[in-house]
Design a protein around this motif. Structure first.
Motif, PDB file in Angstrom:
ATOM      1  N   ILE A  62     -25.359 -66.642 -53.925  1.00 50.38           N
ATOM      2  CA  ILE A  62     -25.603 -68.059 -54.180  1.00 50.38           C
ATOM      3  C   ILE A  62     -27.094 -68.322 -54.034  1.00 50.38           C
ATOM      4  O   ILE A  62     -27.687 -68.045 -52.989  1.00 50.38           O
ATOM      5  N   SER A  91     -19.192 -75.532 -60.051  1.00 50.61           N
ATOM      6  CA  SER A  91     -19.245 -75.576 -58.591  1.00 50.61           C
ATOM      7  C   SER A  91     -19.311 -74.173 -57.986  1.00 50.61           C
ATOM      8  O   SER A  91     -18.889 -73.188 -58.600  1.00 50.61           O
ATOM      9  N   VAL A  92     -19.824 -74.116 -56.765  1.00 48.43           N
ATOM     10  CA  VAL A  92     -19.817 -72.851 -56.025  1.00 48.43           C
ATOM     11  C   VAL A  92     -18.383 -72.383 -55.833  1.00 48.43           C
ATOM     12  O   VAL A  92     -18.104 -71.172 -55.872  1.00 48.43           O
ATOM     13  N   GLU A  93     -17.460 -73.331 -55.645  1.00 49.14           N
ATOM     14  CA  GLU A  93     -16.059 -72.958 -55.448  1.00 49.14           C
ATOM     15  C   GLU A  93     -15.510 -72.159 -56.626  1.00 49.14           C
ATOM     16  O   GLU A  93     -14.716 -71.223 -56.445  1.00 49.14           O
ATOM     17  N   ALA A 145     -24.124 -67.818 -58.402  1.00 47.17           N
ATOM     18  CA  ALA A 145     -23.955 -69.271 -58.484  1.00 47.17           C
ATOM     19  C   ALA A 145     -25.222 -69.965 -58.000  1.00 47.17           C
ATOM     20  O   ALA A 145     -26.019 -69.385 -57.256  1.00 47.17           O
ATOM     21  N   SER A 180     -17.220 -70.120 -58.493  1.00 47.44           N
ATOM     22  CA  SER A 180     -17.749 -68.765 -58.374  1.00 47.44           C
ATOM     23  C   SER A 180     -17.050 -67.996 -57.264  1.00 47.44           C
ATOM     24  O   SER A 180     -16.766 -66.801 -57.403  1.00 47.44           O
ATOM     25  N   PRO A 218     -30.612 -70.937 -54.484  1.00 43.83           N
ATOM     26  CA  PRO A 218     -30.965 -72.350 -54.294  1.00 43.83           C
ATOM     27  C   PRO A 218     -31.481 -72.976 -55.592  1.00 43.83           C
ATOM     28  O   PRO A 218     -32.684 -73.187 -55.763  1.00 43.83           O
ATOM     29  N   ASP A 224     -26.473 -73.272 -55.821  1.00 44.65           N
ATOM     30  CA  ASP A 224     -25.892 -74.228 -54.871  1.00 44.65           C
ATOM     31  C   ASP A 224     -26.153 -75.686 -55.250  1.00 44.65           C
ATOM     32  O   ASP A 224     -25.587 -76.597 -54.652  1.00 44.65           O
ATOM     33  N   ARG A 225     -27.004 -75.917 -56.288  1.00 46.09           N
ATOM     34  CA  ARG A 225     -27.252 -77.279 -56.765  1.00 46.09           C
ATOM     35  C   ARG A 225     -26.762 -77.456 -58.204  1.00 46.09           C
ATOM     36  O   ARG A 225     -27.202 -78.363 -58.906  1.00 46.09           O
ATOM     37  N   ASP A 226     -25.879 -76.584 -58.622  1.00 38.93           N
ATOM     38  CA  ASP A 226     -25.324 -76.631 -59.970  1.00 38.93           C
ATOM     39  C   ASP A 226     -24.366 -77.828 -60.070  1.00 38.93           C
ATOM     40  O   ASP A 226     -23.383 -77.902 -59.337  1.00 38.93           O
TER      41      ASP A 226
END
Length: 227
Positions: A200, A182-184, A174, A186, A202, A176-178
């Motif tokens: 994750i 969302s990271v959630e 994932a 993933s 950057p 973290d700035r997608d």
């Protein structure tokens, strides 16, 4: 070790250009054809038809849905699975809007995915990178209006309840700035796949283009480790 790569919405093999040299040191690459299929399942079957007998499978964004379908159809052929910037949830509002636009669009006057939407797919610090935006835009131009219409009509079905059936070593990546996934999303995928590893980075959504060196190291380490 053979590898099969599946790109995302309106992207072609150019997506993988910056990570390909590292991956080619592991084994030969097979690329999914993004221009023919009319459904996720059809793209999965077509890609399996073109893939080696056994291979590691890497899917990006929409390609993650295709990759998981491939792993369900032919689990004995997929030795390792990598899911990048993707989700196990059903269609988002963005996909529904794309579908509505595609229904009313004339493929003959397609001018590529809008630069504004491309910028939104990048991390905030990259959204002013005109060269990167043009590179992504050019992929959509190459694929054209008919492919845009077909891919926009793909329905992404939620499959969280099916992820426990994946038995091969799996890496979920994932950004973290997608701003698209969302990271959630993933995290929930990684938690649902037995033994999956979550990393994750950057970066924004376009991980293979925004952070190719980081991604290449991660992929090589995982693929060799899982061998």
């Amino acid at each position: 070790m053979a590898l099969t790569l599946v790109p995302g919405f309106m992207l072609d093999r150019e997506l993988w250009t910056d990570v390909a040299p590292a991956l080619q040191r592991i084994g030969p690459l097979t690329h999914a054809d993004p221009a023919r299929a009319t459904t996720i399942a059809e793209m999965a079957r077509d890609t399996l038809d073109a893939a080696p007998a056994r291979f590691a499978l890497i899917g990006f964004s929409m390609g993650g849905y295709v990759a998981r379908e491939m792993a369900r159809i032919a689990p004995e052929r997929v030795s390792r699975l990598v899911l990048i910037a993707t989700s196990s949830r059903s269609d988002s509002e963005l996909q529904e809007r794309r579908r509505a636009v595609a229904l009313g669009a004339n493929p003959a006057v397609f001018r590529g995915v809008s630069r504004r939407s491309i910028a939104q797919s990048l991390a905030p610090e990259h959204e002013g990178d005109s060269a990167l935006i043009s590179r992504i835009h050019d992929m959509s131009l190459r694929l054209g209006g008919e492919t845009f219409r077909r891919q926009a009509m793909f329905r992404r079905e939620g499959d969280l309840d099916q992820l426990a059936s994946i038995r091969c070593p799996t890496l979920v990546v994932a950004g973290d700035r997608d701003r698209l996934r969302s990271v959630e999303e993933s995290v929930e995928m990684a938690q649902a796949i037995p033994g999956a590893r979550l990393e994750i980075l950057p970066t924004g959504h376009m991980i293979p283009l925004e952070a190719p060196d980081l991604l290449a190291r991660l992929l090589v380490d995982f693929l060799i480790e899982a061998a």
